[in-house]
Design a protein around this motif. Structure first.
Motif, PDB file in Angstrom:
ATOM      1  N   PHE A   1     -26.369  -3.618 -30.147  1.00  0.00           N
ATOM      2  CA  PHE A   1     -25.033  -4.056 -29.732  1.00  0.00           C
ATOM      3  C   PHE A   1     -25.122  -5.295 -28.833  1.00  0.00           C
ATOM      4  N   SER A   2     -26.159  -5.366 -28.010  1.00  0.00           N
ATOM      5  CA  SER A   2     -26.330  -6.547 -27.153  1.00  0.00           C
ATOM      6  C   SER A   2     -26.577  -7.792 -27.991  1.00  0.00           C
ATOM      7  N   GLU A   3     -27.366  -7.645 -29.054  1.00  0.00           N
ATOM      8  CA  GLU A   3     -27.614  -8.787 -29.940  1.00  0.00           C
ATOM      9  C   GLU A   3     -26.332  -9.184 -30.663  1.00  0.00           C
ATOM     10  N   ALA A   4     -25.555  -8.193 -31.107  1.00  0.00           N
ATOM     11  CA  ALA A   4     -24.281  -8.488 -31.771  1.00  0.00           C
ATOM     12  C   ALA A   4     -23.345  -9.235 -30.830  1.00  0.00           C
ATOM     13  N   ILE A   5     -23.325  -8.846 -29.561  1.00  0.00           N
ATOM     14  CA  ILE A   5     -22.474  -9.522 -28.572  1.00  0.00           C
ATOM     15  C   ILE A   5     -22.924 -10.959 -28.362  1.00  0.00           C
ATOM     16  N   SER A   6     -24.231 -11.176 -28.301  1.00  0.00           N
ATOM     17  CA  SER A   6     -24.728 -12.540 -28.092  1.00  0.00           C
ATOM     18  C   SER A   6     -24.356 -13.449 -29.254  1.00  0.00           C
ATOM     19  N   LEU A   7     -24.249 -12.875 -30.463  1.00  0.00           N
ATOM     20  CA  LEU A   7     -23.906 -13.661 -31.648  1.00  0.00           C
ATOM     21  C   LEU A   7     -22.401 -13.801 -31.838  1.00  0.00           C
ATOM     22  N   HIS A   8     -21.638 -12.802 -31.385  1.00  0.00           N
ATOM     23  CA  HIS A   8     -20.178 -12.837 -31.563  1.00  0.00           C
ATOM     24  C   HIS A   8     -19.503 -12.192 -30.356  1.00  0.00           C
ATOM     25  N   PRO A   9     -19.447 -12.902 -29.238  1.00  0.00           N
ATOM     26  CA  PRO A   9     -18.893 -12.308 -28.010  1.00  0.00           C
ATOM     27  C   PRO A   9     -17.390 -12.078 -28.064  1.00  0.00           C
ATOM     28  N   GLU A  10     -16.703 -12.610 -29.085  1.00  0.00           N
ATOM     29  CA  GLU A  10     -15.253 -12.418 -29.186  1.00  0.00           C
ATOM     30  C   GLU A  10     -14.882 -11.126 -29.908  1.00  0.00           C
ATOM     31  N   ASP A  11     -15.856 -10.377 -30.378  1.00  0.00           N
ATOM     32  CA  ASP A  11     -15.588  -9.136 -31.101  1.00  0.00           C
ATOM     33  C   ASP A  11     -15.486  -7.986 -30.096  1.00  0.00           C
ATOM     34  N   ALA A  12     -14.279  -7.472 -29.905  1.00  0.00           N
ATOM     35  CA  ALA A  12     -14.064  -6.409 -28.916  1.00  0.00           C
ATOM     36  C   ALA A  12     -14.836  -5.141 -29.256  1.00  0.00           C
ATOM     37  N   GLU A  13     -15.030  -4.880 -30.554  1.00  0.00           N
ATOM     38  CA  GLU A  13     -15.752  -3.664 -30.955  1.00  0.00           C
ATOM     39  C   GLU A  13     -17.177  -3.655 -30.423  1.00  0.00           C
ATOM     40  N   ASN A  14     -17.820  -4.829 -30.415  1.00  0.00           N
ATOM     41  CA  ASN A  14     -19.188  -4.894 -29.899  1.00  0.00           C
ATOM     42  C   ASN A  14     -19.241  -4.439 -28.445  1.00  0.00           C
ATOM     43  N   TRP A  15     -18.284  -4.919 -27.641  1.00  0.00           N
ATOM     44  CA  TRP A  15     -18.240  -4.540 -26.229  1.00  0.00           C
ATOM     45  C   TRP A  15     -17.907  -3.059 -26.079  1.00  0.00           C
ATOM     46  N   PHE A  16     -16.976  -2.572 -26.905  1.00  0.00           N
ATOM     47  CA  PHE A  16     -16.557  -1.175 -26.820  1.00  0.00           C
ATOM     48  C   PHE A  16     -17.725  -0.232 -27.103  1.00  0.00           C
ATOM     49  N   TYR A  17     -18.460  -0.510 -28.184  1.00  0.00           N
ATOM     50  CA  TYR A  17     -19.549   0.402 -28.536  1.00  0.00           C
ATOM     51  C   TYR A  17     -20.733   0.266 -27.582  1.00  0.00           C
ATOM     52  N   ARG A  18     -20.938  -0.937 -27.037  1.00  0.00           N
ATOM     53  CA  ARG A  18     -21.998  -1.016 -26.034  1.00  0.00           C
ATOM     54  C   ARG A  18     -21.584  -0.261 -24.774  1.00  0.00           C
ATOM     55  N   ALA A  19     -20.287  -0.311 -24.445  1.00  0.00           N
ATOM     56  CA  ALA A  19     -19.796   0.457 -23.296  1.00  0.00           C
ATOM     57  C   ALA A  19     -20.028   1.948 -23.506  1.00  0.00           C
ATOM     58  N   LYS A  20     -19.730   2.437 -24.721  1.00  0.00           N
ATOM     59  CA  LYS A  20     -19.954   3.859 -25.005  1.00  0.00           C
ATOM     60  C   LYS A  20     -21.438   4.207 -24.925  1.00  0.00           C
ATOM     61  N   THR A  21     -22.279   3.252 -25.336  1.00  0.00           N
ATOM     62  CA  THR A  21     -23.720   3.484 -25.260  1.00  0.00           C
ATOM     63  C   THR A  21     -24.177   3.560 -23.810  1.00  0.00           C
ATOM     64  N   TYR A  22     -23.678   2.636 -22.989  1.00  0.00           N
ATOM     65  CA  TYR A  22     -24.006   2.702 -21.558  1.00  0.00           C
ATOM     66  C   TYR A  22     -23.541   4.037 -20.960  1.00  0.00           C
ATOM     67  N   ALA A  23     -22.380   4.512 -21.402  1.00  0.00           N
ATOM     68  CA  ALA A  23     -21.872   5.788 -20.892  1.00  0.00           C
ATOM     69  C   ALA A  23     -22.812   6.934 -21.270  1.00  0.00           C
ATOM     70  N   LYS A  24     -23.332   6.901 -22.504  1.00  0.00           N
ATOM     71  CA  LYS A  24     -24.283   7.937 -22.916  1.00  0.00           C
ATOM     72  C   LYS A  24     -25.549   7.896 -22.061  1.00  0.00           C
ATOM     73  N   LEU A  25     -25.907   6.694 -21.618  1.00  0.00           N
ATOM     74  CA  LEU A  25     -27.090   6.528 -20.765  1.00  0.00           C
ATOM     75  C   LEU A  25     -26.755   6.718 -19.283  1.00  0.00           C
ATOM     76  N   LYS A  26     -25.479   7.051 -19.014  1.00  0.00           N
ATOM     77  CA  LYS A  26     -24.978   7.291 -17.655  1.00  0.00           C
ATOM     78  C   LYS A  26     -25.112   6.065 -16.753  1.00  0.00           C
ATOM     79  N   ASN A  27     -25.037   4.902 -17.372  1.00  0.00           N
ATOM     80  CA  ASN A  27     -24.988   3.657 -16.603  1.00  0.00           C
ATOM     81  C   ASN A  27     -23.511   3.290 -16.472  1.00  0.00           C
ATOM     82  N   TRP A  28     -22.856   3.917 -15.498  1.00  0.00           N
ATOM     83  CA  TRP A  28     -21.398   3.831 -15.409  1.00  0.00           C
ATOM     84  C   TRP A  28     -20.919   2.450 -14.985  1.00  0.00           C
TER      85      TRP A  28
END
Length: 396
Positions: free
Chosen positions: A274-301
Motif C-alpha cells: 500500500f505504501s508503494e501504491a501511495i507513492s505512485l498514486h497519492p491521489e487515490d483515497a483507497e490507498n490511504w484507507f487500506y494502509r490506515a486499516k493495515t496500521y490499525a491491525k498493527l496497532k500503530n494508531w
C-alpha cells in the motif's frame, strides 16, 4: 519475462558505415532506439508505404507495436508474420515472434519459433541484443546472434515447455542454461518457481537463494521466497507479483496485492504494498484507507489516524473513514476527538450500529453512563446483538 531489444550495428572492418542522407527506415531505427516509439511508428509506416516488400520494415514495425498497450500485440504478430512471409530465413524475427507467443500463452508456437531460431544460420551482420529483465533496471547484459553461448534460447525454450505443463523438461533446460551461464539470476529464479509448482519447497528455496546471492535485488526471487515462508495462495500471489514486475510503475497491481496480503493477515507485507501504491498514486483515497486499516491491525494508531485523515481529504467523509479514525483516536485516549468522529458518523448514517456502539463506549469513558447506555441499546436494536455483555455492564 525477459525483454529483448534488437539494435542493428553494421560493422565493416574497423569502421562503422554512415549514410550521407538518412531515410525513414534509418530515422525510424534511431527513434526506436531512443524510446520515441510514436515517431518510430510513423517513420516505419511511411517507409512501408513506399517499400511494401521490405521484411526488415515489418520486423521493426512489429517491435514498435510491442511497446504499445491494448491490442498492439496482435498487430505486432501480424507484422512479424509478414516479415517472415517475405523472408523465411530472417532469423531474429523468430526470436521476437517466439517471445510474443510466450506472452500470448501460445506455448507450442513459441517453442517452434525458438527451435527455428536455433537451427537457422544467424547471418553476417552482428546484431547486439540488449537483454533487460522485468526485475532489473537498465541493461543487464548483452549477447549477439553469433554468440556460441546457447543459455538464453535454452531459457526461453524452458518457459515454453513449462507453459505446456512439461515441467521436468523445463527444469532440465534451465539446468542446461545454468551450465552455460552459471551467474544468470533469472535462470535460478525461474527454476525456483517451477520447483515451487512441484511442491519441492526446499529445492525451490535453494534455487531462489542462489538467485538472490547473484542479484540481491531480484524482485521475483525475493517475493517467491516470501511466498514459500508465509504460505497462502501461491498461484494468486505469483500472478500479482508478475504483474508488478512487468509494470512496476502501475499502482493498481501494488494495491491489489496489498488487498490480498491484508486478507491473508500478512499486514507487514500489505503495508509495504500500500505504501508503494501511495507513492505512485497519492491521489487515490483507497490507498490511504487500506494502509490506515493495515496500521490499525498493527496497532500503530498514530499512523492509522494520519492515513484515515488523508483519505478524508481526498474523498467525502464516508462512515467507514470516520469510524476508523474515531477508533484510532479512541485507542490514543483522544476521547473528545473520537467522540466527534462518532457523532458525525451517526449524523451521516443513522442506522450504523457500529457507530452507536463506539459512541457508547466513548461516552462511558467520559463518565456519561446514561448516554452511553442509550447508544449501546440502540446498537443492539440495530442488530449488534453480540455486545450484550458490554451493554449489561455499562447500563448496570
Amino acid at each position: 519475462m525477459i525483454k529483448y531489444v534488437f539494435i542493428f550495428i553494421l560493422m565493416f572492418g574497423l569502421g562503422i558505415s554512415t549514410f550521407a542522407q538518412e531515410n525513414d527506415f534509418d530515422l525510424g531505427i534511431q527513434a526506436y532506439n531512443e524510446g520515441d516509439y510514436e515517431s518510430a511508428f510513423l517513420l516505419f509506416d511511411n517507409w512501408l508505404r513506399e517499400n511494401p516488400r521490405d521484411p526488415e520494415g515489418y520486423w521493426y514495425l512489429g517491435q514498435v507495436y510491442e511497446q504499445f498497450d491494448g491490442m498492439s500485440d496482435f498487430l505486432a504478430l501480424e507484422n512479424y508474420n509478414q516479415a517472415l512471409a517475405l523472408n523465411p530465413e530472417m532469423t531474429p524475427v523468430y526470436l521476437h515472434r517466439g517471445r510474443l507467443f510466450l506472452r500470448l500463452k501460445r506455448f507450442e508456437e513459441a517453442e517452434a519459433d525458438f527451435k527455428t531460431y536455433r537451427r537457422l544460420p544467424k547471418g553476417e551482420t552482428t546484431r547486439i541484443i540488449y537483454k533487460t529483465s522485468g526485475t532489473d533496471s537498465g541493461v543487464s547484459s548483452i549477447f549477439t546472434d553469433q554468440s556460441e553461448n546457447p543459455s538464453q534460447i535454452l531459457y526461453l525454450l524452458s518457459l515454453s515447455k513449462a507453459g505446456q505443463g512439461q515441467v521436468e523438461t523445463a527444469i532440465s533446460l534451465l539446468d542446461s542454461a545454468i551450465y552455460y551461464s552459471p551467474l544468470e539470476s533469472d535462470f535460478y529464479a525461474e527454476k525456483g518457481k517451477l520447483l515451487m509448482d512441484e511442491k519441492q519447497d526446499q529445492a525451490a528455496l535453494i534455487a531462489l537463494e542462489k538467485a538472490l546471492q547473484i542479484n540481491p535485488d531480484h524482485y521475483l526471487a525475493k517475493q517467491r521466497v516470501l511466498s514459500i515462508r508465509q504460505g497462502g495462495d501461491r498461484e494468486k500471489l505469483e500472478e500479482l507479483t508478475k504483474a508488478i514486475s512487468t509494470d512496476p510503475e502501475n499502482p493498481l497491481p501494488w494495491k491489489i496485492r496489498g488487498y490480498y496480503k491484508f486478507s491473508q493477515s500478512d499486514f507487514k507485507g500489505a503495508l509495504t504494498d500500500f505504501s508503494e501504491a501511495i507513492s505512485l498514486h497519492p491521489e487515490d483515497a483507497e490507498n490511504w484507507f487500506y494502509r490506515a486499516k493495515t496500521y490499525a491491525k498493527l496497532k500503530n494508531w498514530i499512523k492509522a489516524e494520519q492515513d484515515f485523515t488523508e483519505a478524508m481529504f481526498l474523498t467525502e467523509q464516508e462512515p467507514e473513514l470516520l469510524l476508523g479514525r474515531g477508533q484510532a483516536r479512541y485507542y490514543q485516549n483522544k476521547t473528545e476527538l473520537a467522540l466527534a468522529d462518532f457523532i458525525q458518523l451517526i449524523s451521516i448514517d443513522p442506522s450504523n450500529a457500529s457507530g452507536y456502539y463506539h459512541r457508547g463506549i466513548t461516552l462511558h469513558r467520559l463518565n456519561r453512563a446514561s448516554d452511553a447506555c442509550n447508544d449501546l441499546t440502540k446498537a443492539v436494536q440495530l442488530g449488534m446483538e453480540n455486545i450484550g455483555e458490554v451493554k449489561q455492564k455499562i447500563c448496570n
